[in-house]
Motif scaffolding. Sequence first.
Motif, PDB file in Angstrom:
ATOM      1  N   ALA A 172      -2.849   1.521  -4.125  1.00 22.82           N
ATOM      2  CA  ALA A 172      -1.633   0.789  -3.782  1.00 22.82           C
ATOM      3  C   ALA A 172      -1.420   0.857  -2.273  1.00 22.82           C
ATOM      4  N   PRO A 173      -2.015  -0.054  -1.492  1.00 21.40           N
ATOM      5  CA  PRO A 173      -1.909   0.046  -0.034  1.00 21.40           C
ATOM      6  C   PRO A 173      -0.507  -0.220   0.498  1.00 21.40           C
ATOM      7  N   PHE A 174       0.220  -1.185  -0.077  1.00 12.63           N
ATOM      8  CA  PHE A 174       1.540  -1.527   0.455  1.00 12.63           C
ATOM      9  C   PHE A 174       2.532  -0.382   0.241  1.00 12.63           C
ATOM     10  N   SER A 175       2.628   0.098  -0.983  1.00 11.84           N
ATOM     11  CA  SER A 175       3.541   1.206  -1.246  1.00 11.84           C
ATOM     12  C   SER A 175       3.053   2.494  -0.599  1.00 11.84           C
ATOM     13  N   GLY A 176       1.753   2.618  -0.374  1.00 18.46           N
ATOM     14  CA  GLY A 176       1.231   3.806   0.288  1.00 18.46           C
ATOM     15  C   GLY A 176       1.750   3.935   1.706  1.00 18.46           C
ATOM     16  N   ILE A 177       1.684   2.850   2.478  1.00 20.94           N
ATOM     17  CA  ILE A 177       2.158   2.921   3.864  1.00 20.94           C
ATOM     18  C   ILE A 177       3.666   3.058   3.903  1.00 20.94           C
ATOM     19  N   PHE A 197      -1.779  -0.237   7.408  1.00 26.98           N
ATOM     20  CA  PHE A 197      -2.153  -1.182   6.355  1.00 26.98           C
ATOM     21  C   PHE A 197      -3.660  -1.378   6.292  1.00 26.98           C
ATOM     22  N   PHE A 198      -4.301  -1.426   7.453  1.00 25.26           N
ATOM     23  CA  PHE A 198      -5.750  -1.624   7.466  1.00 25.26           C
ATOM     24  C   PHE A 198      -6.468  -0.447   6.811  1.00 25.26           C
ATOM     25  N   ALA A 199      -6.105   0.779   7.209  1.00 30.78           N
ATOM     26  CA  ALA A 199      -6.764   1.956   6.640  1.00 30.78           C
ATOM     27  C   ALA A 199      -6.444   2.113   5.159  1.00 30.78           C
ATOM     28  N   ALA A 200      -5.170   1.871   4.778  1.00 28.09           N
ATOM     29  CA  ALA A 200      -4.790   2.006   3.374  1.00 28.09           C
ATOM     30  C   ALA A 200      -5.461   0.958   2.504  1.00 28.09           C
TER      31      ALA A 200
END
Length: 644
Positions: A172-177, A197-200
């Motif tokens: 989940a990249p969006f919620s992760g950041i 966002f890029f790394a996630a």
Amino acid sequence: MEELVGLREGSSGSPVSLRELWGPCPRVRRAIRGGLEWLKQKVFRVGEDWYFLMTLGVLMALISYTMNFAVGRVVRGSGIPELKTMLTGVVLEDYLDIKNFGAKVAGITCTLAAGSTIFLGKVGPFVHLSVMIAAYLGRVHTKAIGESENKSKQNEMLVVAAAVGVATVFAAPFSGILFSIEVMSSHFSVWDYWRGFFAATCGAFMFRLLSVFNSEQETITSLYKTNFRVDVPFDLPEIFFFVALGAICGIVSCAYLFCQRTFLGFVKTNRLISKLLATSKPLYAALAALVLASITYPPGVGRFLASRLSMKQHLDSLFDNHSWALMTRNSSPPWPKELDPQNLWFEWYHPRFTIFGTLAFFLVMKFWMLILATTIPIPAGYFMPIFIFGAGIGRLIGEALALAFPEGIVAGGVTNPIMPGGYALAGAAAFSGAVTHTISTALLAFELTGQIVHALPVLMAVLAANAIAQSCQPSFYDGTIIVKKLPYLPWIRGRKISSHRVIVEHFMNCAITTLAKDTPLEEVARVVTSTDLAKYFLVESTESQILVGTVGREDLVQALRAEPSSWTPGHPQCLRDLLAGGCPVEPVTLQLSPETSLHQAHNLFELLKLQSLPVTSLGRAVGSVSWVELKKAISSLTNPPAPK
């Protein structure tokens, strides 16, 4: 060669080997063998599985702790509270040392292998692992290009690494950041958004791509598949029930946070338990794992806790959009002897209990079991257990509504059945968001399930839960920081404490140690040896007290030990001579005025990750403000002393 056998004299039994017949002490050996056979029959009469499960839980806890004990103390626990402390400017020794990486990996592997016995996750340890790698890569990059270390860049990398740690657990990249922003720092640079966002996204994509390569999935899909209705997922009157669910989750989260913080403080202050943790941590971990393993034994009490399910299966079953209460209203399916992957909801039903009894018993037992598990000194994440606990609350409310309205709620002349899985999703996001004081758990729920049809009710439930939790209790991570007595700067919450009316002059430290340029070297040496300050305020002269900079203690010690050839014999030597000889002076780029408000000073300390600042009036050094003075000032506002 075949072994020779024979019969004992006067015996009509089965033949025995000659080695046994003529071995030393045959009667003693036969008595020991008979005792062991009797013990085996008595022990395994209860069932072999219980002992194996208990041993598994105890061994995993012991192995997990042993890896930590062998390598370092910093690998225990979650790691997020320590990371929050580091991002405020505090240096924690060995926290980011790459040598602890292997121990953390081995420890969290053993913790996860214990499964539902310990019932702990991996979010926190993965965040810790991610920041370890980020710090190591940052040092490699700095040495490769020959640059000096930059503290601000290191903090940026740590925040990005925290987002990657969350994203690689849930894909989940969006919620992760967003989760890392909400939990890790009070201020966030917009420049770090694209980096995060890029790394996630890279981490989440690789995590799901590995599932495809491993033939677990045909293509990249969501982690938890749901089958909610898309056309009419909920009726308009149900919004009230979702908000009520959020309020319930907020109240329960306050109780959980209070009990967890109180029990953790009790463990650290109780003489017997604290001594046990100080001298025999493996014994404490084994005892706690033994208690949890005994309760979660499936043929025993564990049958009412769905203990045969893994954490993923817990969520898969709780997100089921069918009502279990309605399906068992006219039928009573037997409790299966083996786990049925196609009907996971059978684990939540037992002929002696109803669905409501099982869910309520699960919530009551897991409430204190989670609190106990958080005290075990092993690498573990605490987000996933509270996420599942919240899903259980939502499922219980959803089943009650489905039973109360079996045909559904009439809205606009159309009746649609209630989906308890939607309430489980909202409960998971609301409770975990209330415990961690975050809103991004709503987005995490959508990314986990791949459906956004419940966006509005889930978000409203999360907001209602956070409104209650944030006004009553500190978050799980802030509470852990308080109990562990880690350095932290408390937040200024609300407008009622009137932080704008309090000025720096009211709480600054006036007893400061300054060094003037005309101070004799004997006096400088006396000040350096009698105090333990890292830096000293440098003023122009003893009379003017005009602040010109700061000088480090180590630099002064090195300069005092030197023998400058430029000093003329018989000339009274002062600090100005040391400065002329090359002792470095750091300029003061930021300072406070006695008229600066507490609110402004607090924002400066949070935004710039400061530890202390000088206070000047018309250029003269009149005091200083550090975390100690700020915490005392905030504490006196939030808890004013009783009038005499």
